[in-house]
Scaffold this active site. Structure first.
Site, PDB file in Angstrom:
ATOM      1  N   LYS A  53       0.850  -1.199   0.000  1.00 29.71           N
ATOM      2  CA  LYS A  53       0.000   0.000   0.000  1.00 29.71           C
ATOM      3  C   LYS A  53       0.887   1.252   0.000  1.00 29.71           C
ATOM      4  O   LYS A  53       0.613   2.212  -0.716  1.00 29.71           O
ATOM      5  CB  LYS A  53      -0.957  -0.023   1.198  1.00 29.71           C
ATOM      6  CG  LYS A  53      -2.059  -1.057   0.987  1.00 29.71           C
ATOM      7  CD  LYS A  53      -2.842  -1.419   2.220  1.00 29.71           C
ATOM      8  CE  LYS A  53      -3.773  -2.591   1.876  1.00 29.71           C
ATOM      9  NZ  LYS A  53      -4.463  -3.173   3.030  1.00 29.71           N
ATOM     10  N   GLN A  97      -5.528  -2.031   9.042  1.00 28.58           N
ATOM     11  CA  GLN A  97      -5.202  -3.316   8.406  1.00 28.58           C
ATOM     12  C   GLN A  97      -5.840  -4.461   9.192  1.00 28.58           C
ATOM     13  O   GLN A  97      -5.638  -4.600  10.392  1.00 28.58           O
ATOM     14  CB  GLN A  97      -3.672  -3.496   8.340  1.00 28.58           C
ATOM     15  CG  GLN A  97      -3.222  -4.747   7.614  1.00 28.58           C
ATOM     16  CD  GLN A  97      -3.629  -4.771   6.138  1.00 28.58           C
ATOM     17  OE1 GLN A  97      -3.493  -3.769   5.429  1.00 28.58           O
ATOM     18  NE2 GLN A  97      -4.157  -5.897   5.672  1.00 28.58           N
ATOM     19  N   ASP A 120     -11.413   2.182   2.776  1.00 30.39           N
ATOM     20  CA  ASP A 120     -11.694   0.759   2.591  1.00 30.39           C
ATOM     21  C   ASP A 120     -13.187   0.531   2.319  1.00 30.39           C
ATOM     22  O   ASP A 120     -13.568  -0.540   1.853  1.00 30.39           O
ATOM     23  CB  ASP A 120     -11.319  -0.014   3.876  1.00 30.39           C
ATOM     24  CG  ASP A 120     -10.083  -0.879   3.686  1.00 30.39           C
ATOM     25  OD1 ASP A 120      -9.720  -1.136   2.525  1.00 30.39           O
ATOM     26  OD2 ASP A 120      -9.491  -1.293   4.697  1.00 30.39           O
TER      27      ASP A 120
END
Ligand code: NAD
Length: 285
Positions: A53, A97, A120
């Site tokens: 990322k 995460q 997300d």
């Protein structure tokens, strides 16, 4: 006839190129889109994802910050970190995460992220928006998978789509997106009876199960678009859910693993982050 390969490397490069141009335009106005990733603990797979990322941000000219918290971080400490990032003007996108260590409440943490910084797309507001067909952030993996499906140039309206897996982060949003494309969508899961009966009807088959070799050639309709979301490790090697070598002789289109949906997930994260920066800059919420 062998299936055409949906090349995640090339398609993700295409997405990142466009993102890069939008980043340049924001920079001309003095804004550098920023993504913060919170990593709790030392899960080796998560370490790799977080590194990728950061690399994605670098490629697109964005700012990235990784916040590493110890395995034994408390819920309060995690949520305070999220609050700090919510208030930080240099950060336009926040990602926690997953999976978090077992003692932490994932749902409660995700709820703390401001919906407009939730790149997300896991916040309940964004999940609800997708469900209602309203504006919101779409989760990166299904968004990337849909991009790959569109890249075939095939008409989606009225086609049979089967999604294997019903998780909140892949299966359910994938089904919603395909429904939005006017597909007739069937969602299969661990309790589905006669799975092959369903999958053999699929013009579009998406597998998000997490079991290597799960989708075999006899389960696939000739000419189908087969999207393999699974990431599995067998003898140290990464593979998907689809038995690629046999399914490629039946399917019309197929995504490889590695080099497929995983690449698109990162590209869509970049895209969601620049979207968030543009929205915040223009004062939209
Ligand atoms: P999950 O474990 O939450 O969900 C798995 C789903 O598979 C469940 O809904 C379950 O009902 C279904 N399932 C299990 N056994 C089944 C069976 N025998 N028949 C039919 N359905 C069955 O997993 P997830 O988070 O949705 O992830 C799925 C896979 O996708 C994993 O391999 C994960 O690593 C991968 N993944 C990849 C990316 C990417 O960027 N490529 C992103 C997220 C997840």
């Amino acid at each position: 006839m062998a299936a055409k390969i949906l090349d995640g490397k090339a398609l993700s490069a295409e997405v990142k190129r466009t993102v890069g141009l939008r980043v340049d335009a924001l920079k001309e106005r003095g804004i550098v889109p920023g993504l913060a990733v919170i990593l709790v603990g030392n899960d080796p797979a998560s370490e790799i994802y977080v590194r990728n990322k950061g690399k994605g941000c670098e490629e697109c000219g964005m700012y990235s910050r990784t916040i590493r918290l110890e395995e034994m971080t408390t819920q309060l400490q995690l949520e305070e970190e999220i609050e700090r990032l919510n208030a930080d003007p240099a950060i336009h996108g926040i990602l926690v995460q997953l999976p978090l260590p077992r003692h932490l409440d994932e749902a409660a943490a995700l709820k703390k992220i401001l919906p407009q910084k939730d790149v997300d797309g896991f916040h309940l507001m964004n999940a609800g928006a997708l469900m209602n067909g309203a504006e919101g952030v779409v989760p990166c993996t299904p968004k990337g998978a849909l991009y790959m499906i569109h890249s075939t140039g095939e008409t989606l309206s009225g086609r049979e789509a089967v999604v294997i897996g019903r998780s909140n982060i892949v299966g359910k949003p994938m089904a919603m997106l395909l429904m939005r494309e006017d597909c007739t969508v069937t969602v299969c899961h661990s309790k589905t009876k006669d799975l092959s009966e369903h999958t053999r009807k699929a013009d579009i088959l998406v597998s998000a199960v997490g079991k290597a070799g799960f989708v075999t050639a006899d389960m696939v309709k000739p000419g189908a678009i087969v999207i393999d979301v699974g990431i599995n490790r067998v003898d140290g090697k990464v593979c998907g859910d689809v038995a690629f070598n046999e399914v490629k002789d039946v399917a019309g289109w197929i995504t490889p693993v590695p080099g497929g949906v995983g690449r698109m997930t990162i590209a869509m994260l970049m895209s969601n982050t620049v979207d968030a920066a543009e929205r915040i800059v223009s004062g939209e919420r």
